[in-house]
Write a protein that holds these residues in place. Sequence first.
Motif, PDB file in Angstrom:
ATOM      1  N   ASN A 131       0.817  -1.215   0.000  1.00  0.00           N
ATOM      2  CA  ASN A 131       0.000   0.000   0.000  1.00  0.00           C
ATOM      3  C   ASN A 131       0.848   1.262   0.000  1.00  0.00           C
ATOM      4  O   ASN A 131       0.388   2.333   0.402  1.00  0.00           O
ATOM      5  CB  ASN A 131      -0.928  -0.004   1.218  1.00  0.00           C
ATOM      6  CG  ASN A 131      -2.133  -0.903   1.014  1.00  0.00           C
ATOM      7  OD1 ASN A 131      -2.877  -0.737   0.061  1.00  0.00           O
ATOM      8  ND2 ASN A 131      -2.300  -1.875   1.895  1.00  0.00           N
ATOM      9  N   CYS A 132       2.096   1.116  -0.432  1.00  0.00           N
ATOM     10  CA  CYS A 132       3.004   2.265  -0.514  1.00  0.00           C
ATOM     11  C   CYS A 132       3.464   2.437  -1.960  1.00  0.00           C
ATOM     12  O   CYS A 132       3.522   1.471  -2.721  1.00  0.00           O
ATOM     13  CB  CYS A 132       4.210   2.038   0.402  1.00  0.00           C
ATOM     14  SG  CYS A 132       5.474   3.325   0.318  1.00  0.00           S
ATOM     15  N   ASP A 166      -4.112  10.440   0.121  1.00  0.00           N
ATOM     16  CA  ASP A 166      -5.371   9.825  -0.304  1.00  0.00           C
ATOM     17  C   ASP A 166      -5.230   8.924  -1.530  1.00  0.00           C
ATOM     18  O   ASP A 166      -6.086   8.916  -2.420  1.00  0.00           O
ATOM     19  CB  ASP A 166      -6.401  10.919  -0.576  1.00  0.00           C
ATOM     20  CG  ASP A 166      -7.833  10.383  -0.590  1.00  0.00           C
ATOM     21  OD1 ASP A 166      -8.085   9.353   0.059  1.00  0.00           O
ATOM     22  OD2 ASP A 166      -8.686  10.986  -1.270  1.00  0.00           O
ATOM     23  N   GLY A 167      -4.137   8.180  -1.600  1.00  0.00           N
ATOM     24  CA  GLY A 167      -3.963   7.205  -2.682  1.00  0.00           C
ATOM     25  C   GLY A 167      -3.486   7.770  -4.004  1.00  0.00           C
ATOM     26  O   GLY A 167      -3.490   7.064  -5.021  1.00  0.00           O
ATOM     27  N   ASP A 176      -0.869   8.357  -6.447  1.00  0.00           N
ATOM     28  CA  ASP A 176       0.470   7.884  -6.767  1.00  0.00           C
ATOM     29  C   ASP A 176       1.279   9.027  -7.381  1.00  0.00           C
ATOM     30  O   ASP A 176       0.821   9.686  -8.319  1.00  0.00           O
ATOM     31  CB  ASP A 176       0.365   6.726  -7.767  1.00  0.00           C
ATOM     32  CG  ASP A 176       1.693   6.011  -7.990  1.00  0.00           C
ATOM     33  OD1 ASP A 176       2.752   6.635  -7.804  1.00  0.00           O
ATOM     34  OD2 ASP A 176       1.666   4.824  -8.362  1.00  0.00           O
ATOM     35  N   SER A 195       1.172   7.455   1.621  1.00  0.00           N
ATOM     36  CA  SER A 195       0.576   7.100   0.329  1.00  0.00           C
ATOM     37  C   SER A 195      -0.951   7.073   0.364  1.00  0.00           C
ATOM     38  O   SER A 195      -1.607   7.622  -0.532  1.00  0.00           O
ATOM     39  CB  SER A 195       1.099   5.729  -0.120  1.00  0.00           C
ATOM     40  OG  SER A 195       2.498   5.740  -0.286  1.00  0.00           O
ATOM     41  N   GLN A 196      -1.498   6.447   1.392  1.00  0.00           N
ATOM     42  CA  GLN A 196      -2.939   6.198   1.397  1.00  0.00           C
ATOM     43  C   GLN A 196      -3.761   7.161   2.251  1.00  0.00           C
ATOM     44  O   GLN A 196      -4.958   7.318   2.025  1.00  0.00           O
ATOM     45  CB  GLN A 196      -3.203   4.756   1.884  1.00  0.00           C
ATOM     46  CG  GLN A 196      -2.516   3.691   1.073  1.00  0.00           C
ATOM     47  CD  GLN A 196      -2.913   3.698  -0.391  1.00  0.00           C
ATOM     48  OE1 GLN A 196      -4.036   4.089  -0.750  1.00  0.00           O
ATOM     49  NE2 GLN A 196      -2.015   3.259  -1.267  1.00  0.00           N
ATOM     50  N   GLN A 249       2.917   3.609   3.889  1.00  0.00           N
ATOM     51  CA  GLN A 249       1.498   3.479   3.545  1.00  0.00           C
ATOM     52  C   GLN A 249       0.664   4.620   4.108  1.00  0.00           C
ATOM     53  O   GLN A 249      -0.360   5.005   3.538  1.00  0.00           O
ATOM     54  CB  GLN A 249       0.933   2.132   4.003  1.00  0.00           C
ATOM     55  CG  GLN A 249       0.833   1.926   5.513  1.00  0.00           C
ATOM     56  CD  GLN A 249       1.974   1.083   6.050  1.00  0.00           C
ATOM     57  OE1 GLN A 249       3.056   1.058   5.467  1.00  0.00           O
ATOM     58  NE2 GLN A 249       1.732   0.400   7.156  1.00  0.00           N
ATOM     59  N   LYS A 250       1.117   5.223   5.223  1.00  0.00           N
ATOM     60  CA  LYS A 250       0.374   6.348   5.801  1.00  0.00           C
ATOM     61  C   LYS A 250       0.419   7.548   4.847  1.00  0.00           C
ATOM     62  O   LYS A 250      -0.599   8.177   4.561  1.00  0.00           O
ATOM     63  CB  LYS A 250       0.993   6.724   7.151  1.00  0.00           C
ATOM     64  CG  LYS A 250       0.272   7.833   7.917  1.00  0.00           C
ATOM     65  CD  LYS A 250      -1.077   7.337   8.440  1.00  0.00           C
ATOM     66  CE  LYS A 250      -1.584   8.154   9.617  1.00  0.00           C
ATOM     67  NZ  LYS A 250      -0.860   7.869  10.859  1.00  0.00           N
TER      68      LYS A 250
END
Length: 267
Positions: A13-14, A81-82, A84, A76-77, A73-74
């Motif tokens: 998730n990164c 908010d996701g 990329d 990135s997501q 992941q914090k």
Amino acid sequence: MPATSSLRADCGNCFGLCCVVPAFAASADFAITKPAGQACPNLGEDSRCGIHDKLRTKGFTGCTVYDCFGAGQKVSQVTFDGDDWRKTPKTAKSMFAVFPVMRDLHELLYYLTEAAALPTSAPIHANLTGMIDRTEGMTLEKPEVIRKLAVHEHRGAVNGLLLRASELARAEVPGKKKDRRGADLIGAKLKGANLRGALLRGAYLIGADLRDADLRRADVIGADLRNADIRGTDFRDALFLIQSQLDAAKGDATTKLPESLSHPAHW
């Protein structure tokens, strides 16, 4: 150690931030030189490392001992908010600036979480949980706020609490405890040493012989264990021991670890 899953790296998730943001120089730890903010040539378009299972044999040992504590992941997501950075290039500069700050905050959260879970921390539990909430709140700020945070000052306040938690835990070990905080113990001969309850914060234990040593209740936060021989060493309730310290050392199946940590595959 009771660290939550949010404080452990979730590379799926990164967006490969640890392969882009840090700089590294050709050395025993890295086969090439890479400037900060430039993607490692081994990073694929899918944000996955193309040589992940061969990092050590390919000369990228440094990658195998890096821990973002879930910051990747914090950022990135949650923070972005996701979005990329490859697909939304305008976010790249801000994302790359936020990542190292988030990594520092997540590291502090990891140690605070361990300290709060220690039964001996009861006298300061409210202080620890309050600091956890405060630190978590900082990680949820907007990118423009996070990148300007004075983490150094915050770290000082956190370290004061962690040291107090360490003192309370080590006080249960009978007898006088060794204080080797920040000590130069490079290559030290410590086979079978009684280091139970010792203060080894920031100690340089590079290449030290720690075979069969007793480090139960020893405070090893920031201790450099690169290439230390820890075969048979007892770390079962060592304070603030993290997986990357073990990954950098040389142990085997006889090394005794806390239940939350694991024997590295390359041992």
